[in-house]
Enzyme design. Structure first.
Site, PDB file in Angstrom:
ATOM      1  N   LYS A  45       7.172   5.157  -0.807  1.00 37.40           N
ATOM      2  CA  LYS A  45       7.923   4.080  -0.132  1.00 37.40           C
ATOM      3  C   LYS A  45       9.363   4.510   0.077  1.00 37.40           C
ATOM      4  O   LYS A  45       9.983   5.072  -0.837  1.00 37.40           O
ATOM      5  CB  LYS A  45       7.951   2.823  -1.002  1.00 37.40           C
ATOM      6  N   HIS A  69      -0.183 -11.354  -3.012  1.00 38.71           N
ATOM      7  CA  HIS A  69       1.272 -11.620  -3.024  1.00 38.71           C
ATOM      8  C   HIS A  69       1.440 -12.969  -3.715  1.00 38.71           C
ATOM      9  O   HIS A  69       1.022 -14.002  -3.187  1.00 38.71           O
ATOM     10  CB  HIS A  69       1.782 -11.688  -1.583  1.00 38.71           C
ATOM     11  N   ARG A  81      17.224 -17.331  -1.295  1.00 40.23           N
ATOM     12  CA  ARG A  81      17.361 -18.480  -0.382  1.00 40.23           C
ATOM     13  C   ARG A  81      16.168 -19.398  -0.612  1.00 40.23           C
ATOM     14  O   ARG A  81      15.240 -19.009  -1.342  1.00 40.23           O
ATOM     15  CB  ARG A  81      17.354 -17.992   1.054  1.00 40.23           C
TER      16      ARG A  81
HETATM   17  C1  MV4 Z   1       2.642  -2.230  -2.196  1.00 38.09           C
HETATM   18  C2  MV4 Z   1       1.276  -2.394  -1.802  1.00 38.09           C
HETATM   19  C3  MV4 Z   1       0.308  -1.714  -2.563  1.00 38.09           C
HETATM   20  N1  MV4 Z   1       0.680  -0.938  -3.619  1.00 38.09           N
HETATM   21  N2  MV4 Z   1       2.961  -1.463  -3.253  1.00 38.09           N
HETATM   22  C4  MV4 Z   1       4.464  -4.513   1.612  1.00 38.09           C
HETATM   23  C5  MV4 Z   1       5.906  -4.751   1.914  1.00 38.09           C
HETATM   24  C6  MV4 Z   1       6.529  -4.980   0.601  1.00 38.09           C
HETATM   25  N3  MV4 Z   1       6.555  -6.401   0.348  1.00 38.09           N
HETATM   26  C7  MV4 Z   1       5.674  -4.279  -0.401  1.00 38.09           C
HETATM   27  N4  MV4 Z   1       4.387  -4.171   0.217  1.00 38.09           N
HETATM   28  C8  MV4 Z   1       3.346  -3.619  -0.436  1.00 38.09           C
HETATM   29  N5  MV4 Z   1       3.635  -2.833  -1.495  1.00 38.09           N
HETATM   30  C9  MV4 Z   1       1.993  -0.833  -3.933  1.00 38.09           C
HETATM   31  N6  MV4 Z   1       2.320  -0.030  -4.992  1.00 38.09           N
HETATM   32  C10 MV4 Z   1       0.977  -3.226  -0.689  1.00 38.09           C
HETATM   33  C11 MV4 Z   1       2.006  -3.827  -0.025  1.00 38.09           C
HETATM   34  C12 MV4 Z   1       1.656  -4.722   1.071  1.00 38.09           C
HETATM   35  C13 MV4 Z   1       1.909  -6.103   0.967  1.00 38.09           C
HETATM   36  C14 MV4 Z   1       2.499  -6.647  -0.162  1.00 38.09           C
HETATM   37  C15 MV4 Z   1       2.724  -8.036  -0.193  1.00 38.09           C
HETATM   38  C16 MV4 Z   1       2.367  -8.859   0.870  1.00 38.09           C
HETATM   39  C17 MV4 Z   1       1.789  -8.309   1.968  1.00 38.09           C
HETATM   40  C18 MV4 Z   1       1.550  -6.927   2.053  1.00 38.09           C
HETATM   41  C19 MV4 Z   1       0.965  -6.392   3.196  1.00 38.09           C
HETATM   42  C20 MV4 Z   1       0.735  -5.031   3.259  1.00 38.09           C
HETATM   43  C21 MV4 Z   1       1.077  -4.188   2.197  1.00 38.09           C
END
Ligand code: MV4
Length: 666
Positions: free
Chosen positions: A158, A208, A292
């Site tokens: 990332k 999430h 927020r």
């Molecule tokens: C991740 C993940 C899987 N594994 N990290 C997407 C943007 C940011 N919020 C972090 N995200 C993610 N991080 C790990 N180690 C999958 C996502 C992700 C995601 C996370 C939360 C809500 C929607 C998402 C949609 C696609 C990927």
């Protein structure tokens, strides 16, 4: 408490904040751009100040204009809503410098949580669980490869400066790591000007789950439980709910503690949200903190019975939190759907236009509509095309789902493309209904969610036809009432004809399908024939284009909204768009507006409706032709004068015969 607050936002959140402030007896000041002069939030506020042109960067994002509006109106505090300047440190500082209270956290907290990589270090120190991985400064490829091997594949690379899913790359096996890293670093440098990356264990099928937290200026900090926001599309939340399905009290307490620890670590004051990513087994890791009030805060309000904007205003005015952790509890289940002017069949392209018909479901203890628009308002390209948030509550998730389906079925929007049908399918989809949730749900359920343009059911065609006939009857009744000779037979719409009841056809098109509904008048009702199947039909039109219909004894409630030649039929919770097609309505177009109107098919003239020499409006019926055992109206192609009829009643006419000499008005 403040006497006057200014809402530095627009749309549904501005309306929502105004609603609470008014209930608390606080005077409200709205700000608006020139494009929003007639907007709902301007109408609801006690006072409103124009702060610039339509473009947000010249109005809603101009801090000095907002400060000036505070000074002009005596507003002592500013509620920033969400988006716009709600997480802008400079804005919060400018307000403070002008002695105006910013309804939000201290600038230091905004800053601390603004940099994703910095915030992770802070969280680590506060004991908040982070996704297993490497967040350090050593960016040597060999070192990062060793870290990835230690974490175990699959891993996620990332960009530290990234966010919202940008600059993420999954790596499934060691030998692919070097290339993926190089590509990620290049992209991070070009997109964010910072090649710094972190490496984490890749959570497959994550959820999430976010925790609402609230701190006050007396050191109190509580969590108001969780929201599940896993149903997203391209990192945009679509459906949110509280509590999270499958959450256990123990897990809820652990996540709540972690969220409060995160808030305390940055001296948090006000409403905040700590976002976690969670495995299907419930293990959870800090993602980010939003400083927020979130769009989805109403689902928390519905299960706690609280008003979070009231809490924000009280805390900003220096009061202690209204309740302690022990006094907070959950009741029931809430869901929120974001109603957008966008077209799911065109990649969710935003749709702009006038809201010709906007009829939300009735609000109640179970249904809440937070909206910034009303029928007749314009959805413009200047701002987020949100129409409303639809929030429902019931005692259980299952009953809340039913409430949502019912409420969506009653949410009627005409004038812009919208996602209501998509949301209905999403709520009804088995994976969602069974709470088999993860952030990839929409992607995985494409087949169910995008069934293609299924042809409207027979009842939709019949409803469109019946509404047309009832509307004609109503119009005729009104015309007769206005006419010098109200009892003239020409006002009759009961289909009376000299030798037999009239027959006619109403033709509609939907996509590639074009169907004729044959009509025979039967006293108060009709005999409708669609694809060879005859149905006795009668009904009544009601307010807001509603239709109570009886088809062969089966009663249905529908809504048929006329927009031009379009007929928007809302039926059984679904929306269909039919276009009324009168095969002869365009008969005159072939011959141009000038000159005669020709017979589109062989038939017999059964009535001359207009008077020779008279001037008529576009669409006025001129004569009626009987063809294919049905009646066809020859209408004026434009405003003009009926010079002469070429045939009389009873005459047979050949296909293409000139029927009327018609002179278009100059
Ligand atoms: C991740 C993940 C899987 N594994 N990290 C997407 C943007 C940011 N919020 C972090 N995200 C993610 N991080 C790990 N180690 C999958 C996502 C992700 C995601 C996370 C939360 C809500 C929607 C998402 C949609 C696609 C990927």
């Amino acid at each position: 408490m403040f006497d006057t607050i200014l809402i530095a936002n627009r749309g549904e959140i501005a309306c929502r904040v105004i609603k609470t402030a008014r209930r608390m007896g606080i005077r409200t000041v709205a700000v608006y751009s020139e494009a929003d002069a007639g907007a709902r939030h301007v109408r609801l506020a006690d006072e409103a100040v124009c702060i610039g042109p339509a473009a947000a960067r010249e109005s809603y994002l101009v801090a000095d204009r907002i400060v000036a509006a505070c000074k002009q109106t005596g507003a002592q505090a500013v509620h920033p809503g969400y988006g716009f300047l709600s997480e802008n440190e400079e804005f919060a500082e400018t307000l403070a410098a002008n002695g105006i209270v910013f309804v939000g956290p201290p600038v230091s907290a905004i800053r601390a949580m603004g940099l994703k990589s910095e915030s992770k270090k802070l969280m680590e120190k506060a004991g908040v669980p982070l996704t297993p991985g490497y967040h350090g400064d050593d960016q040597d490829p060999a070192h990062l490869r060793a870290q990835a091997d230690a974490i175990g594949y699959p891993v996620l690379i990332k960009a530290s400066a990234g966010g919202g899913g940008k600059g993420m790359r999954a790596v499934w096996k060691g030998e692919d790591f070097a290339d993926a890293l190089a590509s990620c670093q290049r992209e991070a440098l070009s997109s964010f000007g910072d090649a710094h990356v972190l490496v984490e264990k890749y959570l497959q099928r994550p959820r999430h789950i976010e925790i609402q937290v609230f701190g006050d200026t007396q050191g109190n900090c509580v969590y108001l439980f969780e929201r599940d926001c896993s149903v997203q599309r391209r990192h945009q939340k679509v459906l949110e709910e509280a509590p999270a399905p499958g959450m256990t009290p123990e897990r809820r307490a652990a996540m709540g503690k972690a969220a409060v620890d995160a808030a305390r670590a940055v001296g948090y004051v006000g409403a905040g949200t700590v976002e976690f990513i969670a495995n299907q087994d419930g293990s959870f890791y800090f993602m980010e903190m939003n400083t927020r009030l979130q769009v989805e805060h109403p689902v928390t309000e519905m299960i706690t019975g609280l008003d979070l904007v009231e809490w924000q205003l009280r805390v900003a005015a220096g009061e202690a939190l209204p309740l302690t952790q022990e006094q907070l509890s959950i009741r029931g289940h809430a869901l929120e759907a974001r109603i957008y002017a966008e077209d799911p069949d065109k990649g969710f392209l935003p749709s702009t236009g006038r809201l010709l018909h906007l009829s939300p479901p009735e609000e109640s203890l179970h249904v809440r509509v937070d909206t910034g628009v009303e029928q007749g308002d314009e959805i413009t390209p200047h701002y987020d095309p949100m129409i409303a948030k639809l929030i429902v509550w019931d005692e259980t998730r299952e009953r809340a789902l039913a409430r949502m389906l019912q409420a969506l079925a009653r949410y009627r929007v005409v004038g812009v493309s919208n996602n209501v049908g998509f949301l209905s399918r999403l709520v009804a989809c088995p994976a969602f209904a069974s709470a088999d949730l993860d952030t990839g749900l929409i992607e995985r359920e494409q087949g169910f969610l995008f069934p293609g343009d299924a042809e409207p059911p027979a009842e939709a065609w019949l409803a469109a036809a019946l509404a047309e006939l009832l509307r004609e009857r109503e119009d005729a009744g009104e015309a007769a009432a206005r006419d010098a000779d109200p009892f003239s037979p020409w006002h009759g719409r009961d289909g009376w004809r000299l030798n037999s009841a009239a027959r006619r056809a109403l033709v509609f098109r939907s996509g590639e399908a074009e169907k004729a509904v044959a009509v025979a008048y039967e006293g108060e009702g009709f005999l409708l024939e669609l694809e060879g199947r005859g149905v006795r039909a009668h009904g009544a039109l009601g307010a807001a284009s509603t239709l109570r219909a009886d088809f062969a004894g089966k009663r249905i409630n529908a809504t048929v909204v006329v927009a031009g030649e379009k007929r928007h039929v809302f039926l059984h919770g679904r929306a269909f768009v039919l276009a009324a097609v009168d095969p002869l309505y365009h008969a005159g177009e072939g011959g141009g507006a000038e000159g005669g109107l020709t017979a589109p098919m062989p038939g017999k003239v059964i009535a001359l409706v207009a008077a020779e020499g008279s001037t008529v409006e576009k669409g006025a019926p001129l004569l009626i032709l009987e063809a294919m055992k049905m009646e066809h109206t020859i209408a004026a192609p434009c405003k003009g004068t009926v010079k002469a009829f070429r045939f009389g009643v009873g005459d047979q006419v050949a296909d293409g015969a000139e029927l009327v000499e018609f002179e278009a008005a100059r």
